[in-house]
Write a protein that holds these residues in place. Structure first.
Motif, mmCIF file in Angstrom:
data_model
loop_
_atom_site.group_PDB
_atom_site.id
_atom_site.type_symbol
_atom_site.label_atom_id
_atom_site.label_comp_id
_atom_site.label_asym_id
_atom_site.label_seq_id
_atom_site.Cartn_x
_atom_site.Cartn_y
_atom_site.Cartn_z
ATOM 1 N N LYS A 10 10.256 -56.215 1.200
ATOM 2 C CA LYS A 10 11.602 -55.590 1.893
ATOM 3 C C LYS A 10 12.415 -56.815 1.532
ATOM 4 O O LYS A 10 12.521 -57.877 1.518
ATOM 5 N N ARG A 11 13.649 -55.934 0.976
ATOM 6 C CA ARG A 11 14.675 -56.861 0.414
ATOM 7 C C ARG A 11 15.519 -57.486 1.679
ATOM 8 O O ARG A 11 15.418 -56.936 2.902
ATOM 9 N N ALA A 12 16.525 -58.231 1.637
ATOM 10 C CA ALA A 12 17.285 -59.068 2.553
ATOM 11 C C ALA A 12 17.927 -57.810 3.424
ATOM 12 O O ALA A 12 18.017 -57.898 4.655
ATOM 13 N N ASN A 13 18.346 -56.720 2.851
ATOM 14 C CA ASN A 13 18.825 -55.824 3.359
ATOM 15 C C ASN A 13 17.958 -54.819 4.092
ATOM 16 O O ASN A 13 18.509 -53.630 4.751
ATOM 17 N N GLY A 14 16.661 -55.213 4.048
ATOM 18 C CA GLY A 14 15.666 -54.245 4.977
ATOM 19 C C GLY A 14 15.248 -52.861 4.063
ATOM 20 O O GLY A 14 14.337 -52.325 4.631
ATOM 21 N N HIS A 15 15.808 -53.102 2.747
ATOM 22 C CA HIS A 15 15.215 -51.721 1.743
ATOM 23 C C HIS A 15 13.870 -52.260 1.197
ATOM 24 O O HIS A 15 13.959 -53.598 0.726
ATOM 25 N N SER A 16 12.966 -51.371 1.317
ATOM 26 C CA SER A 16 11.741 -51.480 0.670
ATOM 27 C C SER A 16 11.678 -50.249 -0.305
ATOM 28 O O SER A 16 11.271 -49.270 -0.031
ATOM 29 N N GLU A 17 11.819 -50.646 -1.622
ATOM 30 C CA GLU A 17 11.854 -49.768 -2.739
ATOM 31 C C GLU A 17 10.368 -49.083 -2.798
ATOM 32 O O GLU A 17 10.503 -47.696 -3.278
ATOM 33 N N PHE A 18 9.214 -49.729 -2.530
ATOM 34 C CA PHE A 18 7.982 -49.445 -2.521
ATOM 35 C C PHE A 18 7.957 -47.955 -1.457
ATOM 36 O O PHE A 18 7.447 -46.832 -1.977
ATOM 37 N N LEU A 19 8.114 -48.262 -0.582
ATOM 38 C CA LEU A 19 7.932 -47.294 0.662
ATOM 39 C C LEU A 19 8.975 -46.126 0.187
ATOM 40 O O LEU A 19 8.417 -44.986 0.614
#
Length: 124
Positions: A10-19
């Protein structure tokens, strides 16, 4: 040997590319990819590798492999410590080779993870 445990980056901005990638897939493709992750966690990396579910790409970068009819999914991951592994992102593959841009992106996400991991460690 302890069995691997996967988590999603999960990136610092809360973004999860895998999900996000996973939720964009048709249900059967999602199930197949999640099954590849589950088999690897249940049976371990060595067996998953023999079953051609996992494959080493470069130093500390691997792919989880799944295929549903003609759809080929990949999830890239790296090892942290012990049985702890992080899945960076996923993509649908069109050719036999893993696109260099996808490998570069996973390396970028891995560096971001370790930079934050170090920061968290230093901040107690």
């Amino acid at each position: 040997m302890e069995k691997p445990r996967f988590r999603y980056f999960k990136r610092a901005n809360g973004h999860s590319e895998f999900l996000e990638f996973l939720s964009s897939l048709p249900t059967k493709d999602q199930a197949k990819l999640l099954s590849a992750i589950q088999i690897t966690q249940d049976k371990g990396i060595a067996i998953a590798s023999r079953l051609k579910i996992t494959k080493k790409l470069t130093d500390n970068l691997y792919e989880l492999r799944s295929k549903q009819s003609s759809n080929i999914q990949r999830a890239l991951y790296f090892h942290i410590v012990g049985n702890d592994y992080v899945i960076t992102h996923g993509f649908t593959k069109k050719t036999d080779r893993t696109p260099p841009a996808e490998i570069a992106h996973a390396i970028e996400l891995r560096a971001e993870f370790f930079a934050r991991y170090k920061e968290d460690e230093n901040n107690g």
